[in-house]
Design a protein around this motif. Structure first.
Motif, mmCIF file in Angstrom:
data_model
loop_
_atom_site.group_PDB
_atom_site.id
_atom_site.type_symbol
_atom_site.label_atom_id
_atom_site.label_comp_id
_atom_site.label_asym_id
_atom_site.label_seq_id
_atom_site.Cartn_x
_atom_site.Cartn_y
_atom_site.Cartn_z
ATOM 1 N N ILE A 42 0.865 -1.181 0.000
ATOM 2 C CA ILE A 42 0.000 0.000 0.000
ATOM 3 C C ILE A 42 0.896 1.223 0.000
ATOM 4 O O ILE A 42 1.502 1.577 1.013
ATOM 5 C CB ILE A 42 -0.936 -0.006 1.220
ATOM 6 N N TYR A 85 -6.423 1.525 7.313
ATOM 7 C CA TYR A 85 -5.881 0.380 6.580
ATOM 8 C C TYR A 85 -5.849 -0.857 7.471
ATOM 9 O O TYR A 85 -6.228 -1.957 7.048
ATOM 10 C CB TYR A 85 -4.458 0.675 6.093
ATOM 11 N N LEU A 111 -8.445 -1.006 -1.934
ATOM 12 C CA LEU A 111 -8.206 -2.140 -1.036
ATOM 13 C C LEU A 111 -9.420 -3.058 -0.924
ATOM 14 O O LEU A 111 -9.271 -4.289 -1.033
ATOM 15 C CB LEU A 111 -7.765 -1.637 0.330
ATOM 16 N N ILE A 119 2.772 -1.442 4.382
ATOM 17 C CA ILE A 119 2.080 -0.157 4.362
ATOM 18 C C ILE A 119 3.104 0.976 4.399
ATOM 19 O O ILE A 119 3.881 1.092 5.341
ATOM 20 C CB ILE A 119 1.129 -0.020 5.566
ATOM 21 N N TYR A 146 -3.347 5.183 8.111
ATOM 22 C CA TYR A 146 -2.860 3.910 8.650
ATOM 23 C C TYR A 146 -3.894 3.177 9.511
ATOM 24 O O TYR A 146 -4.102 1.967 9.335
ATOM 25 C CB TYR A 146 -1.580 4.134 9.460
#
Length: 247
Positions: A74, A156, A131, A146, A153
């Motif tokens: 990511i 995610y 995602l 990531i 964050y």
């Protein structure tokens, strides 16, 4: 040593020499990737988005240590780290990248082609939107790396766990897989944003950096307190949070 506190190095010169020595005795990086890193570092004003060659060696070692064959990244930037992961998993492996910026995606794919890494695919767009589209991969990923928008964050992490339910036939990350979050210390500001930290920016409280630091703290805390994860913070480079998915 029995003490828990690690004294890093008293001078920048010593720290640089220790780092260079450590690189010299660690798993090597192909020369073509070394050259690419050098060119990007030299020619681009935004090259701070790129991971170091030293950290890259650690990622290669990590990937091979757990036998990773599928990696989700990511935040791709111009492709250096994606090619590192491709090198780590080998030609039979697969690297999937999520990158917000179309120009970065194009440069990354061009670099991968020029350097012979044909197992890299990149989805362009906001990772918060791309995602979820990976909800049903043919096989789960072994590692999720990531290195993107810091304020995103925590989101995610929540989405990764939601898409990796225990016992599910199709899941994003396999049981025992690793979530590696880069910049998890943010020049030490995550641990100490007081005036004693020499990296504290001017007017920190009202800066974008304060929001990024707050989000990373939230991510680190959420990962550490989640019963589905086992975590270890590596206080090297700019901090690397490693989380193992237990179930």
């Amino acid at each position: 040593m029995k003490e828990g506190t690690t004294l890093m190095y008293a001078t920048e010169t010593l720290g640089d020499r220790v780092s260079k020595y450590s690189e010299s005795v660690s798993v090597p990086i192909p020369q073509k990737l070394q050259d690419y890193h050098t060119r990007i570092f030299r020619d681009r004003d935004d090259s701070n988005y790129m991971i170091s060659t030293f950290e890259s060696q650690a990622l290669i070692f990590l990937g091979r240590m757990i036998g990773a064959k599928r990696v989700l990244e990511i935040g791709v930037y111009v492709g250096f780290s994606a090619m590192i992961w491709s090198h780590a998993v080998g030609p039979q492996g697969k690297v999937t990248g999520l990158e917000y910026d179309e120009e970065y995606s194009e440069l990354a794919l061009q670099a991968a082609k020029e350097n012979g890494y044909d197992n890299i695919e990149i989805h362009t767009g906001d990772a918060a939107e791309t995602l979820p589209k990976l909800a049903y991969p043919d096989e789960p990923y072994d590692i999720i790396f990531i290195d993107a928008n810091k304020t995103a964050y925590p989101g995610y992490l929540a989405k990764i766990l939601e898409m990796s339910q225990p016992g599910a036939k199709q899941r994003l990350l396999r049981q025992g897989g690793i979530i590696a979050a880069d910049n998890a210390m943010r020049r030490g500001l995550v641990a100490d944003s007081s005036s004693e930290n020499p990296w504290l920016p001017a007017d920190f409280a009202n800066s974008w950096e304060a929001g990024a630091v707050a989000a990373i703290r939230k991510y680190n805390k959420a990962a550490a307190e989640n019963s589905r994860l086992e975590t270890f913070m590596v206080p090297l480079w700019d901090g690397l949070n490693l989380a193992r998915l237990v179930d």
